[in-house]
Motif scaffolding. Structure first.
Motif, PDB file in Angstrom:
ATOM      1  N   GLU A  28       0.910  -1.050  -0.150  1.00  0.00           N
ATOM      2  CA  GLU A  28       0.089  -0.028  -0.130  1.00  0.00           C
ATOM      3  C   GLU A  28       0.770   1.225  -0.138  1.00  0.00           C
ATOM      4  N   ILE A  29       0.682   2.074  -0.956  1.00  0.00           N
ATOM      5  CA  ILE A  29       1.430   3.187  -1.117  1.00  0.00           C
ATOM      6  C   ILE A  29       0.718   4.565  -0.352  1.00  0.00           C
ATOM      7  N   ILE A  30       1.199   4.766   0.975  1.00  0.00           N
ATOM      8  CA  ILE A  30       0.599   5.676   1.769  1.00  0.00           C
ATOM      9  C   ILE A  30       0.758   7.019   1.670  1.00  0.00           C
ATOM     10  N   GLY A  31       1.655   7.274   0.775  1.00  0.00           N
ATOM     11  CA  GLY A  31       2.066   8.610   0.616  1.00  0.00           C
ATOM     12  C   GLY A  31       2.985   9.095  -0.434  1.00  0.00           C
ATOM     13  N   GLU A  32       3.145  10.125  -0.945  1.00  0.00           N
ATOM     14  CA  GLU A  32       4.104  10.533  -1.905  1.00  0.00           C
ATOM     15  C   GLU A  32       4.631  12.003  -1.846  1.00  0.00           C
ATOM     16  N   SER A  33       5.682  12.214  -2.217  1.00  0.00           N
ATOM     17  CA  SER A  33       6.278  13.528  -2.029  1.00  0.00           C
ATOM     18  C   SER A  33       7.346  13.899  -3.148  1.00  0.00           C
ATOM     19  N   ASP A  34       7.682  15.069  -3.443  1.00  0.00           N
ATOM     20  CA  ASP A  34       8.634  15.431  -4.410  1.00  0.00           C
ATOM     21  C   ASP A  34       9.540  16.351  -3.973  1.00  0.00           C
TER      22      ASP A  34
END
Length: 256
Positions: A28-34
Motif C-alpha cells: 500500500e502506497i500511503i503517501g508521496e512527496s517530491d
C-alpha cells in the motif's frame, strides 16, 4: 507493507508505482512527496511507514538533508541516476541502492532483502552479514571497467569505451573486441579476465569463445537440442555462429 515514496520525476514515479503493483500487489502506497520540505513535513505529521523508497536528487536539494530534521527509523531503498552516494546511503537505514532507470528484477531483489531483514527470524549478526554483502556487491559494480586503453603501433594507446563494445571473442588464439562501428581491437587480457572486468548485467558469456553485449543482439533463434543462436545487428561482422548451449539457455533468458 505500507510504502512512502519520495520522487520528483513524474515518469519515474509512475514507473515505480507500476513495478510495485506488479511485484507486490498487497503493498500500500500511503503517501508521496517530491521535495525535501514536503518530505520533512510528512514525517512530522504521519506515522512511520514500513518502507521508504527515496530518490536522492530532489528539486529543492539532496534527500540526505531530510535526515537533519526528522528521524526516519524504517528501512529505506534509495534510487538515483548516480552511483557516488552508495556508502553514504547505508548510514541512514538504507537496505538497497538502485540506479535509474529501475528495472523489475532489481526492485524485486530489494523487496526480498526487506523481507529477509525485517520479516524473517534473523539474528543481528546475520543482518550485519547481509548488509556487508549488499555493500560489497555495490562496491564491486562500481569497479567494473568503463574504459580500456588499447595499445597500437607507434607507442600509442587508443581509448575504448566499454559502452561502445558490442562483442569480444577469440580468433586464432587472439582476443579481439568489435565496437559499434565494426572496428576491431586486440586485447592482451584473456577472455576469462575480461569477463570478470565487465558488468555481467551488460555482457553475457555465451560460450568459451564469445562475450556478447546486450546491445549487440538483434534477435535469438531457437536451435536444435535446446540451444540458442544469437543473431547480431547487421553492422557487426563475424564469420562464426554464436551458440548458447542448452545448459546455459535458461541463464541467457533470465539475463536478457
Amino acid at each position: 507493507m505500507k510504502i512512502f515514496i519520495v520522487e520528483d520525476e513524474k515518469a519515474a514515479l509512475n514507473n515505480l508505482k507500476a513495478l510495485i503493483s506488479e511485484i507486490n500487489p498487497k503493498a500500500e502506497i500511503i503517501g508521496e512527496s517530491d521535495t525535501v520540505c514536503n518530505t520533512i513535513e510528512w514525517f512530522k505529521s504521519n506515522a512511520m511507514p514500513d518502507l521508504v523508497i527515496m530518490d536522492i536528487h530532489l528539486a529543492d536539494g539532496s534527500a540526505f538533508e531530510i535526515f537533519d530534521y526528522v528521524d526516519i527509523t524504517c528501512p529505506i531503498i534509495f534510487t538515483t541516476a548516480y552511483d557516488e552516494y552508495a556508502l553514504k546511503a547505508f548510514k541512514v537505514n538504507s537496505i538497497d541502492y538502485l540506479l535509474k532507470p529501475i528495472n523489475k528484477d532489481e526492485l524485486r531483489n530489494a523487496f526480498a532483502k526487506y523481507e529477509l531483514l525485517f520479516n524473517g527470524n534473523k539474528t543481528k549478526d546475520e543482518d550485519d552479514s547481509l548488509i556487508r554483502r549488499i555493500i560489497g556487491e555495490i562496491k564491486k559494480e562500481n569497479n567494473y571497467k568503463t574504459h580500456f586503453l588499447i595499445p597500437v603501433k607507434g607507442d600509442k594507446f587508443i581509448p575504448l569505451e566499454v559502452d561502445s563494445i558490442m562483442l569480444i571473442y577469440i580468433s586464432e588464439g587472439t582476443v579481439k573486441a568489435v565496437d559499434n562501428d565494426n572496428n576491431q581491437y586486440v586485447f592482451s587480457q584473456t577472455l576469462d579476465e575480461l569477463t570478470e572486468m565487465l558488468n555481467p548485467k551488460l555482457f553475457f558469456r555465451a560460450n568459451r569463445q564469445f562475450l556478447v553485449s546486450k546491445k549487440a543482439i538483434r534477435d535469438v533463434s531457437i536451435w536444435f537440442n535446446g540451444r540458442l543462436v544469437l543473431n547480431l545487428k547487421n553492422n557487426i561482422l563475424i564469420d562464426e555462429r554464436i551458440i548458447v548451449s542448452k545448459a546455459r539457455a535458461s541463464d541467457f533468458k533470465e539475463w536478457f
